[in-house]
Write a protein that holds these residues in place. Structure first.
Motif: not given
Length: 273
Positions: A100-102, A118-123, A207-208, A267-268
């Motif tokens: 889960v990523v939210c 799963s991963s969360l990528l913050l730009g 979110l990936l 990918v979102l």
């Protein structure tokens, strides 16, 4: 919201077990896991589990903006459990699970939750990147997967070693010293990684699923900044296309050992105003 989304199943003839969706100020991504069919003890299947849990979670975090994300996840897991009724054996050790990523925008901040690999990528607005991934599954897996990685994908020996590996992982699921993932027990939500990030420091949120992060964390053909550049310039479809190109060139996993040649990839990418 300006959201770009792409997903591709590992096999076009099988269900995609990833799920991603967005609502105003919120987004979720789940990567379902299981061995498929009746062997899970669940008549609904892994894709049903991840999409049902994902839909309920998005509804919960949107409808209850003051409720902590972990509490929303626990509530949603409980609801999914009730939907199984008496038709499923949720005590079966290989019942369906999901990462889960939210994320949710709150007053001046972005809240996030990550459970599973799963991963969360913050730009970041200053041009940097930050990545949040729950590495507990990877850490457990490293101790167990040497026999799998030594064998070519598709060989009978690899298939047997992979089955043993997955069976060993299942025995370490949702317990101390193992790893945590969304399944039948709402208490897994207590072990999720959660935090907040100042909203004015962010340019994008991505979110990936781990099938999409392979380009960076398994194949090492790009770093996170380069992956973000691809997303900003060409979108999620192009990132997944590059993952597939790499997989196509290493069908037996000799260059990049892995459990399966292809994986569901989702990918979102959410660009913030």
């Amino acid at each position: 919201m300006r959201v770009a989304f792409a997903t591709l199943p590992a096999d076009p003839d099988r269900e995609n077990e990833d799920f991603a969706a967005a609502a105003p100020g919120a987004a979720v991504l789940l990567d379902g896991a299981g061995v498929g069919g009746a062997e899970t003890g669940c008549t609904h299947g892994v894709a049903w589990f991840s999409s049902t849990l994902g839909g309920l979670l998005l509804c919960s975090i949107s409808a209850h903006p003051a409720r902590p994300l972990a509490n929303c996840l626990a509530d949603s897991i409980g609801l999914v459990r009730s939907l199984h009724g008496d038709s499923c054996d949720l005590a079966y050790r290989a019942s369906p699970t999901s990462t889960v990523v939210c994320v949710r925008v709150g007053p001046g901040a972005l809240e996030y939750l990550v459970l599973g690999d799963s991963s969360l990528l913050l730009g970041e607005k200053d041009g940097g990147t930050a990545v949040v991934t729950d590495r507990r599954l990877d850490e457990v897996g490293k101790r167990l997967r040497e026999p799998v990685d030594a064998l070519p994908i598709g060989s009978p020996e690899h298939t047997a070693a992979l089955a043993d590996y997955r069976d060993a992982l299942t025995g370490l699921r949702n317990r101390p010293g193992g790893f945590w993932i969304a399944g039948p027990d709402p208490r897994a939500a207590e072990h999720a990684l959660t935090a907040t990030v100042p909203l004015d420091s962010l340019a994008s949120v991505t979110l990936l699923s781990d099938g999409a992060t392979r380009l960076v964390d398994r194949f090492e053909l790009a770093d996170w900044q380069q992956a973000l550049d691809v997303l900003d310039s060409f979108g999620p479809d192009e990132l997944i296309r590059r993952v597939r190109n790499a997989e196509d060139g290493d069908l037996d996993g000799r260059r990049w050992p892995r459990g399966k040649t292809y994986d569901d990839a989702t990918v979102l990418h959410w660009v913030l105003p």
